[in-house]
Design a protein around this motif. Structure first.
Motif, PDB file in Angstrom:
ATOM      1  N   ILE A  68     -14.096  44.901  93.894  1.00  0.00           N
ATOM      2  CA  ILE A  68     -12.888  45.440  93.570  1.00  0.00           C
ATOM      3  C   ILE A  68     -12.142  46.186  94.734  1.00  0.00           C
ATOM      4  CG2 ILE A  68     -11.603  47.101  92.141  1.00  0.00           C
ATOM      5  CD1 ILE A  68     -13.559  46.311  90.029  1.00  0.00           C
ATOM      6  N   GLU A  69     -12.825  46.921  95.583  1.00  0.00           N
ATOM      7  CA  GLU A  69     -12.334  47.663  96.563  1.00  0.00           C
ATOM      8  C   GLU A  69     -11.861  46.641  97.865  1.00  0.00           C
ATOM      9  OE1 GLU A  69     -13.302  51.321  99.801  1.00  0.00           O
ATOM     10  OE2 GLU A  69     -14.667  50.700  98.069  1.00  0.00           O
ATOM     11  N   TYR A  70     -12.582  45.531  98.032  1.00  0.00           N
ATOM     12  CA  TYR A  70     -12.243  44.528  98.897  1.00  0.00           C
ATOM     13  C   TYR A  70     -11.098  43.517  98.546  1.00  0.00           C
ATOM     14  CZ  TYR A  70     -12.481  40.844 102.128  1.00  0.00           C
ATOM     15  OH  TYR A  70     -12.160  39.683 102.751  1.00  0.00           O
ATOM     16  N   ILE A  71     -10.817  43.537  97.058  1.00  0.00           N
ATOM     17  CA  ILE A  71      -9.907  42.565  96.766  1.00  0.00           C
ATOM     18  C   ILE A  71      -8.544  43.421  96.487  1.00  0.00           C
ATOM     19  CG2 ILE A  71      -9.033  41.067  94.787  1.00  0.00           C
ATOM     20  CD1 ILE A  71     -12.061  40.401  94.304  1.00  0.00           C
ATOM     21  N   THR A  72      -8.540  44.567  96.098  1.00  0.00           N
ATOM     22  CA  THR A  72      -7.429  45.281  95.826  1.00  0.00           C
ATOM     23  C   THR A  72      -6.996  46.257  97.081  1.00  0.00           C
ATOM     24  OG1 THR A  72      -8.345  47.332  94.917  1.00  0.00           O
ATOM     25  CG2 THR A  72      -7.809  45.554  93.375  1.00  0.00           C
ATOM     26  N   GLY A  73      -7.765  46.417  97.952  1.00  0.00           N
ATOM     27  CA  GLY A  73      -7.489  47.272  99.084  1.00  0.00           C
ATOM     28  C   GLY A  73      -7.373  48.611  98.751  1.00  0.00           C
ATOM     29  N   GLN A  74      -7.680  48.973  97.773  1.00  0.00           N
ATOM     30  CA  GLN A  74      -7.709  50.257  97.010  1.00  0.00           C
ATOM     31  C   GLN A  74      -9.063  50.835  96.716  1.00  0.00           C
ATOM     32  OE1 GLN A  74      -5.203  50.197  93.832  1.00  0.00           O
ATOM     33  NE2 GLN A  74      -3.453  50.537  95.030  1.00  0.00           N
ATOM     34  N   MET A 130      -8.056  52.778  89.449  1.00  0.00           N
ATOM     35  CA  MET A 130      -8.148  53.188  88.238  1.00  0.00           C
ATOM     36  C   MET A 130      -7.027  54.001  87.498  1.00  0.00           C
ATOM     37  SD  MET A 130     -12.085  53.586  87.107  1.00  0.00           S
ATOM     38  CE  MET A 130     -12.476  54.518  88.473  1.00  0.00           C
ATOM     39  N   GLY A 131      -6.208  54.731  88.523  1.00  0.00           N
ATOM     40  CA  GLY A 131      -5.075  55.478  88.529  1.00  0.00           C
ATOM     41  C   GLY A 131      -5.495  56.876  88.495  1.00  0.00           C
TER      42      GLY A 131
END
Length: 58
Positions: A41-47, A53-54
């Motif tokens: 998730i961190e790699y794909i979204t860059g966040q 998760m906000g």
């Protein structure tokens, strides 16, 4: 004097509840899958996951 061996072995019930080897292995595998998903998730979204998760700073 030789001891007589029983002719029938008892059937032991293997429990899958509580603290046992199966539960520990399952928990460890689930943790590894969750950690890999977190990295993906961190790699794909860059966040970072909190920002995804906000809950964090973008």
């Amino acid at each position: 004097m030789a001891q007589v061996q029983p002719s029938v072995q008892p059937k032991l019930v293997v429990t899958r509840f509580g603290f046992n080897r199966f539960a520990e292995q399952l928990n460890g595998r689930a943790a590894m899958v969750g950690f890999a998903a977190l990295l993906a998730i961190e790699y794909i979204t860059g966040q970072n996951p909190l920002a995804w998760m906000g809950l964090g700073i973008n």
